[in-house]
Scaffold this active site. Structure first.
Site, mmCIF file in Angstrom:
data_model
loop_
_atom_site.group_PDB
_atom_site.id
_atom_site.type_symbol
_atom_site.label_atom_id
_atom_site.label_comp_id
_atom_site.label_asym_id
_atom_site.label_seq_id
_atom_site.Cartn_x
_atom_site.Cartn_y
_atom_site.Cartn_z
ATOM 1 N N GLU A 85 25.960 119.450 62.917
ATOM 2 C CA GLU A 85 26.121 117.602 62.430
ATOM 3 C C GLU A 85 25.407 116.786 63.605
ATOM 4 O O GLU A 85 24.737 117.574 65.106
ATOM 5 C CB GLU A 85 27.396 117.238 62.545
ATOM 6 N N ASN B 278 31.242 108.736 58.574
ATOM 7 C CA ASN B 278 29.707 109.566 58.114
ATOM 8 C C ASN B 278 28.364 107.889 58.423
ATOM 9 O O ASN B 278 29.577 106.453 57.735
ATOM 10 C CB ASN B 278 29.519 110.247 56.910
ATOM 11 N N ASP C 129 26.195 111.031 53.566
ATOM 12 C CA ASP C 129 26.888 112.520 54.986
ATOM 13 C C ASP C 129 25.702 110.988 56.148
ATOM 14 O O ASP C 129 26.097 109.222 56.338
ATOM 15 C CB ASP C 129 26.860 113.631 55.042
#
Length: 284
Positions: free
Chosen positions: A16, A144, A194
């Site tokens: 991430e 997100n 995402d």
């Protein structure tokens, strides 16, 4: 269609926080559940190990990042590996950790929290600005797609299970004005938004969990194109390189079979799009 190269074959449990640092000429990213920050300059990879989950960062200066962890925001010195705490972030709540985050054009830093087991509504989205941490949106399950229009006029974000990316207007200091509206509804396609980033033209690039792709949308929400990846759990994109024409995309190995050798790897595309430098976080 551009084909991805593997920037890093390190198998992140949950990659991430993709970020390009122009002063260092390197890509940075996190393995949230591995408690690590990675850096790759195109030749060499290095990492820093933490004692807690870390997920996203904003650039302060050449050797300093503002980093979000499961319990705090802190200033991190990449040269000395030393930490300076800035403030708590749900430190009294063991259920949650930090997730997606990004600096805004006004010098603030947005960060989302969520439950370790994605408990419904357990998380929130916050903004840290010049020493103040303020909750912006509550009852978020998986925050997100936090990113910003290049002119700083709007912020984007999603609660992934809703499959809707929302947009909210920002004032001159970067605080939300009014209520968020639905900017992109991905429910008809069954897509899970995402992490996201905007390019210099204001197009939004969204990694789509379980869809093997990162997709680009115009400022009015029109689909433009998508780039395919060799593993389904794509998590976060970032533009970088000297000309900001490299698109880096992180992924996650959590729950994937060992046969998926690309799971958790970090990829890079050569594109005809152009990103832009990430804003610097203003400390005071």
């Amino acid at each position: 269609m551009p084909q991805p190269a593997t920037l890093s074959a390190t198998r992140c449990i949950l990659g991430e926080g993709a970020l390009w640092h122009p002063d260092r000429g390197s890509f940075l990213w996190f393995d949230i559940l591995g408690h690590r920050l990675y850096e790759h300059d195109g030749q060499t990879e290095r990492h820093w190990q933490f004692d807690r989950a870390v997920s996203a960062a904003g650039i302060v200066e050449v050797s300093h990042l503002l980093i979000a962890s499961e319990r705090d925001l802190f200033l991190f010195d990449l040269d000395s590996a030393s930490e300076t705490r800035l403030c708590d972030l749900e430190a009294d709540n063991p259920v949650t950790r930090s997730n997606d985050g990004r600096a805004d054009p006004q010098g603030g830093f947005w960060i989302g929290t969520m439950g370790y087991k994605a408990e419904p509504g357990a998380g929130a989205i916050y903004r840290w600005y010049k020493g103040e941490l303020r909750q912006l949106f509550g009852e978020i399950t998986i925050p997100n797609a936090i990113c910003f229009a290049p002119d700083g006029g709007h912020a984007y974000f999603t609660d992934t299970p809703t499959r809707v990316i929302r947009r909210v207007a920002l004032d001159a200091e970067g605080w939300p004005v009014g209520e968020p509206d639905t900017w992109l509804d991905l429910r008809p396609e069954g897509l899970n938004p995402d992490g996201a980033v905007t390019d210099a033209a204001g197009n939004l690039w969204n990694a789509q969990w379980e869809a093997n792709r990162v997709a680009s949308y115009a400022p009015d929400g029109r689909f433009l194109r998508s780039f395919a990846l060799p593993t389904p759990q794509t998590t976060c994109p970032a533009f970088g390189g000297a000309d900001y024409d490299r698109l880096m995309v992180t992924s996650a190995a959590e729950g994937r079979p060992e046969e998926d050798g690309a799971a958790g790897n970090t990829f890079v595309f050569k594109t005809d799009a152009r990103g832009r430098a990430e804003p610097r976080v203003v400390l005071a």
